[in-house]
Scaffold this active site. Structure first.
Site, mmCIF file in Angstrom:
data_model
loop_
_atom_site.group_PDB
_atom_site.id
_atom_site.type_symbol
_atom_site.label_atom_id
_atom_site.label_comp_id
_atom_site.label_asym_id
_atom_site.label_seq_id
_atom_site.Cartn_x
_atom_site.Cartn_y
_atom_site.Cartn_z
ATOM 1 N N HIS A 204 -2.511 2.930 -6.064
ATOM 2 C CA HIS A 204 -3.015 1.592 -5.752
ATOM 3 C C HIS A 204 -2.972 0.688 -6.982
ATOM 4 C CE1 HIS A 204 -4.659 -0.469 -2.269
ATOM 5 N NE2 HIS A 204 -5.498 -1.116 -3.060
ATOM 6 N N LYS B 51 -1.887 -2.395 7.939
ATOM 7 C CA LYS B 51 -3.056 -1.996 8.716
ATOM 8 C C LYS B 51 -3.008 -2.631 10.101
ATOM 9 C CE LYS B 51 -6.156 -1.311 4.780
ATOM 10 N NZ LYS B 51 -7.424 -1.733 4.134
ATOM 11 N N ARG C 59 0.866 -1.172 0.000
ATOM 12 C CA ARG C 59 0.000 0.000 0.000
ATOM 13 C C ARG C 59 0.909 1.230 0.000
ATOM 14 N NH1 ARG C 59 -1.895 -3.745 3.698
ATOM 15 N NH2 ARG C 59 -3.967 -4.608 3.241
ATOM 16 N N ARG D 62 -0.252 -1.756 -6.855
ATOM 17 C CA ARG D 62 -0.577 -2.910 -6.007
ATOM 18 C C ARG D 62 -1.374 -3.944 -6.819
ATOM 19 N NH1 ARG D 62 -0.907 -4.423 -0.663
ATOM 20 N NH2 ARG D 62 -2.892 -5.150 0.185
#
Length: 214
Positions: free
Chosen positions: A184, A110, A85, A187
């Site tokens: 993103h 996260k 991320r 990713r």
């Protein structure tokens, strides 16, 4: 009257009938039937990602003779290798890199969960060169990717860099024209290319730091 607008209206209606159900118990059964109506799902936009040739074009559009170019090249190579991320890659410090075998980088995702992501030998070489070019000590705890003011690069900065390079690369890779790309997307690109390379979904999930294989 778009699908998104209809969903907003449905949410307001559901909120109203939840309120009615708490204030007028005699209407509870009727309210429950109304609340059971599912939201109409809006059309999902296709996920954009970069083909391998497009990534090569973007990297080839970087002027690596300049300080910014050296940073941008190392940044995008690291993003494509790790599938991290954007904030995960921006939080990387030199001390988080292991540039001797086994090559890997420590990422904090996260919920402050840490994971070790493998680095390809080519990526490790790019990052070693970058540290030398920038005169950065491998044990430094400052952000690896910084702006002109020697401050940590931001997510907006990465978005600007990617947009600029993709536009520049359109001359050699016309398929980039019209693609809605953002950080993103790198990713997504990593996930797709790992899948095309025969890597199983469970491994890809761990590579990207997903809590569930779903």
């Amino acid at each position: 009257n778009t699908p998104a607008t209809r969903n907003v209206r449905l949410a307001a209606i559901h909120s109203f009938f939840r309120h009615v159900a708490t204030r007028q118990p005699e209407q509870l059964e009727c309210c429950q039937r109304i609340l059971a109506i599912p939201f109409k799902r809006s059309r999902t936009r296709a996920i954009e990602y970069l083909e391998y040739e497009e990534i090569q074009s973007v990297l080839g559009a970087i002027d690596r003779t300049k300080t910014d170019g050296q940073r941008d090249y190392a940044l995008l190579v690291a993003m494509f290798n790790t599938g991290a991320r954007v904030q995960e890659i921006l939080d990387v410090r030199p001390v988080d890199l292991q540039l001797v075998r086994p090559f890997q980088v420590r990422l904090v995702g996260k919920g402050r969960k840490e994971r070790l992501c493998p680095l390809w030998p080519e990526t490790a070489e790019v990052l070693r060169d970058f540290l030398v070019q920038q005169g950065v000590d491998a044990g430094s705890r400052e952000s690896l990717f910084q702006n002109h003011r020697r401050e940590p690069l931001t997510r907006f900065g990465v978005r600007y860099i990617l947009r600029k390079l993709c536009k520049r690369a359109q001359g050699t890779s016309p398929t980039l024209v019209g693609k809605r790309l953002h950080p993103h997307s790198m990713r997504h690109s990593t996930a797709v290319h790992l899948l095309h390379s025969g890597v199983d979904l469970a491994t890809i999930g761990r590579w990207l730091g997903h809590a569930s294989v779903n």
